[in-house]
Motif scaffolding. Structure first.
Motif, PDB file in Angstrom:
ATOM      1  N   PHE A  24       0.967  -1.392  -0.109  1.00 59.63           N
ATOM      2  CA  PHE A  24       0.174  -0.027  -0.081  1.00 59.63           C
ATOM      3  C   PHE A  24       0.911   1.303  -0.078  1.00 59.63           C
ATOM      4  O   PHE A  24       0.662   2.146  -0.850  1.00 59.63           O
ATOM      5  N   CYS A  25       1.800   1.355   0.959  1.00 56.41           N
ATOM      6  CA  CYS A  25       2.837   2.398   0.828  1.00 56.41           C
ATOM      7  C   CYS A  25       3.542   2.771  -0.453  1.00 56.41           C
ATOM      8  O   CYS A  25       3.668   3.896  -0.780  1.00 56.41           O
ATOM      9  N   GLN A  26       4.019   1.685  -0.857  1.00 59.98           N
ATOM     10  CA  GLN A  26       4.687   1.772  -2.264  1.00 59.98           C
ATOM     11  C   GLN A  26       3.808   2.292  -3.378  1.00 59.98           C
ATOM     12  O   GLN A  26       4.178   3.209  -4.179  1.00 59.98           O
ATOM     13  N   THR A  27       2.488   1.699  -3.337  1.00 57.79           N
ATOM     14  CA  THR A  27       1.468   2.209  -4.520  1.00 57.79           C
ATOM     15  C   THR A  27       1.075   3.516  -4.237  1.00 57.79           C
ATOM     16  O   THR A  27       1.073   4.437  -5.177  1.00 57.79           O
ATOM     17  N   ALA A  28       1.031   3.914  -3.147  1.00 61.18           N
ATOM     18  CA  ALA A  28       0.448   5.376  -2.567  1.00 61.18           C
ATOM     19  C   ALA A  28       1.742   6.117  -2.860  1.00 61.18           C
ATOM     20  O   ALA A  28       1.533   7.558  -3.509  1.00 61.18           O
ATOM     21  N   ARG A  29       2.690   5.843  -2.850  1.00 64.64           N
ATOM     22  CA  ARG A  29       3.958   6.862  -3.026  1.00 64.64           C
ATOM     23  C   ARG A  29       4.390   6.868  -4.422  1.00 64.64           C
ATOM     24  O   ARG A  29       4.498   8.221  -4.839  1.00 64.64           O
ATOM     25  N   LEU A  30       4.423   5.768  -5.189  1.00 64.12           N
ATOM     26  CA  LEU A  30       4.505   5.655  -6.536  1.00 64.12           C
ATOM     27  C   LEU A  30       3.575   5.864  -7.708  1.00 64.12           C
ATOM     28  O   LEU A  30       3.647   6.295  -8.703  1.00 64.12           O
ATOM     29  N   GLY A  31       2.129   6.094  -7.210  1.00 65.45           N
ATOM     30  CA  GLY A  31       1.133   6.182  -7.889  1.00 65.45           C
ATOM     31  C   GLY A  31       0.562   5.189  -8.975  1.00 65.45           C
ATOM     32  O   GLY A  31       0.052   5.304  -9.844  1.00 65.45           O
ATOM     33  N   SER A  32       1.198   3.795  -8.608  1.00 67.34           N
ATOM     34  CA  SER A  32       1.122   2.948  -9.904  1.00 67.34           C
ATOM     35  C   SER A  32       1.453   1.506  -9.160  1.00 67.34           C
ATOM     36  O   SER A  32       2.566   1.382  -8.175  1.00 67.34           O
ATOM     37  N   VAL A  33       0.320   0.711  -9.372  1.00 69.71           N
ATOM     38  CA  VAL A  33       0.573  -0.876  -8.991  1.00 69.71           C
ATOM     39  C   VAL A  33       1.784  -1.454  -9.698  1.00 69.71           C
ATOM     40  O   VAL A  33       2.556  -2.041  -8.827  1.00 69.71           O
ATOM     41  N   SER A  34       1.884  -1.239 -10.893  1.00 67.20           N
ATOM     42  CA  SER A  34       3.212  -1.594 -11.646  1.00 67.20           C
ATOM     43  C   SER A  34       4.399  -1.176 -11.108  1.00 67.20           C
ATOM     44  O   SER A  34       5.183  -1.883 -10.841  1.00 67.20           O
ATOM     45  N   ARG A  35       4.684   0.047 -10.851  1.00 70.15           N
ATOM     46  CA  ARG A  35       5.731   0.841 -10.115  1.00 70.15           C
ATOM     47  C   ARG A  35       5.929   0.242  -8.785  1.00 70.15           C
ATOM     48  O   ARG A  35       7.243  -0.139  -8.337  1.00 70.15           O
ATOM     49  N   ALA A  36       5.007  -0.268  -8.213  1.00 67.90           N
ATOM     50  CA  ALA A  36       5.186  -0.665  -6.706  1.00 67.90           C
ATOM     51  C   ALA A  36       5.511  -2.171  -7.054  1.00 67.90           C
ATOM     52  O   ALA A  36       6.434  -2.644  -6.042  1.00 67.90           O
ATOM     53  N   ALA A  37       5.119  -2.813  -7.906  1.00 71.85           N
ATOM     54  CA  ALA A  37       5.489  -4.161  -7.901  1.00 71.85           C
ATOM     55  C   ALA A  37       7.018  -4.234  -8.306  1.00 71.85           C
ATOM     56  O   ALA A  37       7.797  -5.046  -8.008  1.00 71.85           O
ATOM     57  N   ALA A  39       9.218  -1.954  -7.578  1.00 74.61           N
ATOM     58  CA  ALA A  39      10.024  -1.480  -6.443  1.00 74.61           C
ATOM     59  C   ALA A  39       9.993  -2.655  -5.443  1.00 74.61           C
ATOM     60  O   ALA A  39      10.965  -2.745  -4.930  1.00 74.61           O
ATOM     61  N   LEU A  40       9.279  -3.723  -5.334  1.00 71.63           N
ATOM     62  CA  LEU A  40       9.079  -4.593  -4.376  1.00 71.63           C
ATOM     63  C   LEU A  40       9.592  -6.110  -4.988  1.00 71.63           C
ATOM     64  O   LEU A  40       9.820  -7.078  -4.254  1.00 71.63           O
ATOM     65  N   TYR A  41       9.927  -5.957  -6.145  1.00 75.23           N
ATOM     66  CA  TYR A  41      10.349  -7.265  -6.982  1.00 75.23           C
ATOM     67  C   TYR A  41       9.207  -8.395  -6.898  1.00 75.23           C
ATOM     68  O   TYR A  41       9.675  -9.560  -6.592  1.00 75.23           O
ATOM     69  N   VAL A  42       7.887  -8.054  -6.784  1.00 74.54           N
ATOM     70  CA  VAL A  42       7.060  -9.106  -6.911  1.00 74.54           C
ATOM     71  C   VAL A  42       6.174  -8.750  -8.103  1.00 74.54           C
ATOM     72  O   VAL A  42       6.278  -7.880  -8.970  1.00 74.54           O
ATOM     73  N   SER A  43       5.119  -9.662  -8.421  1.00 74.43           N
ATOM     74  CA  SER A  43       4.028  -9.546  -9.562  1.00 74.43           C
ATOM     75  C   SER A  43       3.073  -8.381  -9.262  1.00 74.43           C
ATOM     76  O   SER A  43       2.531  -8.311  -8.125  1.00 74.43           O
ATOM     77  N   GLN A  44       2.428  -8.012 -10.225  1.00 74.18           N
ATOM     78  CA  GLN A  44       1.429  -7.047 -10.209  1.00 74.18           C
ATOM     79  C   GLN A  44       0.212  -7.575  -9.559  1.00 74.18           C
ATOM     80  O   GLN A  44      -0.481  -7.039  -8.627  1.00 74.18           O
ATOM     81  N   ASP A 150      13.504  16.083  -6.157  1.00 75.45           N
ATOM     82  CA  ASP A 150      13.497  14.722  -7.072  1.00 75.45           C
ATOM     83  C   ASP A 150      14.329  13.663  -6.182  1.00 75.45           C
ATOM     84  O   ASP A 150      13.961  12.607  -5.833  1.00 75.45           O
ATOM     85  N   LEU A 151      15.599  14.180  -5.823  1.00 79.36           N
ATOM     86  CA  LEU A 151      16.467  13.436  -5.306  1.00 79.36           C
ATOM     87  C   LEU A 151      16.042  13.046  -3.888  1.00 79.36           C
ATOM     88  O   LEU A 151      16.055  11.829  -3.427  1.00 79.36           O
ATOM     89  N   LEU A 152      15.271  13.674  -2.943  1.00 80.21           N
ATOM     90  CA  LEU A 152      14.763  13.694  -1.858  1.00 80.21           C
ATOM     91  C   LEU A 152      13.496  12.440  -1.867  1.00 80.21           C
ATOM     92  O   LEU A 152      13.642  11.500  -1.209  1.00 80.21           O
ATOM     93  N   ARG A 153      12.913  12.680  -2.832  1.00 82.57           N
ATOM     94  CA  ARG A 153      11.676  11.594  -2.903  1.00 82.57           C
ATOM     95  C   ARG A 153      12.182  10.276  -3.379  1.00 82.57           C
ATOM     96  O   ARG A 153      11.457   9.412  -3.087  1.00 82.57           O
ATOM     97  N   SER A 154      13.189  10.378  -4.151  1.00 87.38           N
ATOM     98  CA  SER A 154      13.572   9.024  -4.902  1.00 87.38           C
ATOM     99  C   SER A 154      14.845   8.328  -3.904  1.00 87.38           C
ATOM    100  O   SER A 154      15.279   7.248  -4.120  1.00 87.38           O
TER     101      SER A 154
END
Length: 322
Positions: A24-37, A39-44, A150-154
């Protein structure tokens, strides 16, 4: 399984609550289920299932689509603010533990800052940090504006040091120093010794200012416009050192922040306060909300305090340090 009252969320996966919260936190931060997947090295589908389970157990909708992004709902934003430091704290537990065991004599620290901050504000802070933590690899990233954010957020940098006028909601800004606005002119200039200096007195003289895209130019323009005072720009050039040199050569006058004025500058330039017309400029620490700070970063932040820098500024209470 022991459960609370009828109004309490019921988690069927209490032993594994971290995974859905992390998704949830990664999806909220990145704005995308695919990008969260990614970042976490799992499937969508795995992320989607974890989000569905979390929404089901919390009993509210946590995410909604806004254009092409997934954004938290009102309830989701509350959960995000509560869960993010917990998730990041657990994710950083191993590194924090190793740092505590090994002390501050190892590791890296990345700090973003603009040229003025690096040149005028940070030298004493960096020197003090190197004295106590010589084995920490310190990297100063010379960036300004959106690039630094941008550097802070990433998470490419641990923190930023500089000046902010508008603070985005996902960042925190703690001002530490304040510096007053100054008119600088060559020695012997008509404005150098003019009594009761007014904004209108600057009109006949060309200003040397930073480029229009920078905050200083926009602020100068705003103040002159609000006071309905005409002005001319003789030269646009980047960098306080270059501006001071051109002013000393007699090519114009300028409006700078006192952070950039050294004792040597005051011997070749006339400096007059313009605090009556322009706001003071704050400098401080910028961090991403919920960011887990390493011991190295905390030690660096602890050094950013007014009693380490006493030239032409104001501390956080607003008292002059000159």
């Amino acid at each position: 399984m022991i459960s609370g009252g009828s109004d309490s969320p019921r988690f069927a996966y209490k032993a594994d609550r971290l995974k859905p919260l992390r998704a949830f936190c990664q999806t909220a931060r990145l704005g995308s289920v695919s990008r969260a997947a990614e970042a976490l090295y799992v499937s969508q589908p795995a992320i989607s299932l974890q989000l569905q389970a979390l929404e089901r157990d919390m009993g509210v909708r946590l995410l909604e689509r806004s254009g092409r992004r997934m954004t938290p709902t009102r309830e989701g934003q509350i959960l995000y603010e509560l869960a993010r430091p917990l998730v990041e704290g657990l994710d950083g537990l191993d590194a924090a533990f190793r740092d505590q065991i090994g002390g501050l004599d190892a590791g890296e620290l990345h700090v973003a800052a603009g040229s003025s901050t690096i040149l005028y504000l940070l030298p004493k802070i960096v020197a003090a940090f190197r004295e106590h933590h010589a084995d920490v690899r310190l990297s100063l990233h010379n960036v300004t504006g959106a690039s630094g954010l941008d550097l802070l957020r990433s998470d490419a940098v641990d923190l930023a040091v500089g000046s902010m006028l508008d603070v985005p909601g996902d960042l925190s800004y703690a001002p530490v120093y304040r510096f007053e606005p100054m008119l600088i002119a060559p020695r012997g200039h008509p404005l150098a010794d003019k009594r009761d200096l007014k904004l209108e007195d600057l009109s006949p003289y060309g200003l040397i200012l930073p480029p229009k895209r920078l905050t200083t130019y926009r602020l100068v323009d705003l103040v002159f416009q609000q006071n309905r005072v005409p002005y001319t720009v003789a030269l646009e050039v980047g960098g306080w050192e270059v501006i001071k040199q051109y002013v000393a050569m007699g090519l114009g006058v300028s409006i700078v922040t006192s952070i950039c004025l050294t004792d040597a500058d005051r011997e070749r330039l006339a400096a007059r306060s313009l605090a009556k017309y322009f706001p003071s400029r704050s400098y401080g620490v910028v961090m991403r909300k919920g960011k887990f700070l390493s011991p190295q970063a905390r030690a660096f932040v602890d050094l950013i305090k007014p009693d380490l820098f006493v030239r032409g500024g104001y501390d956080e209470t607003g008292h002059s340090e000159r």
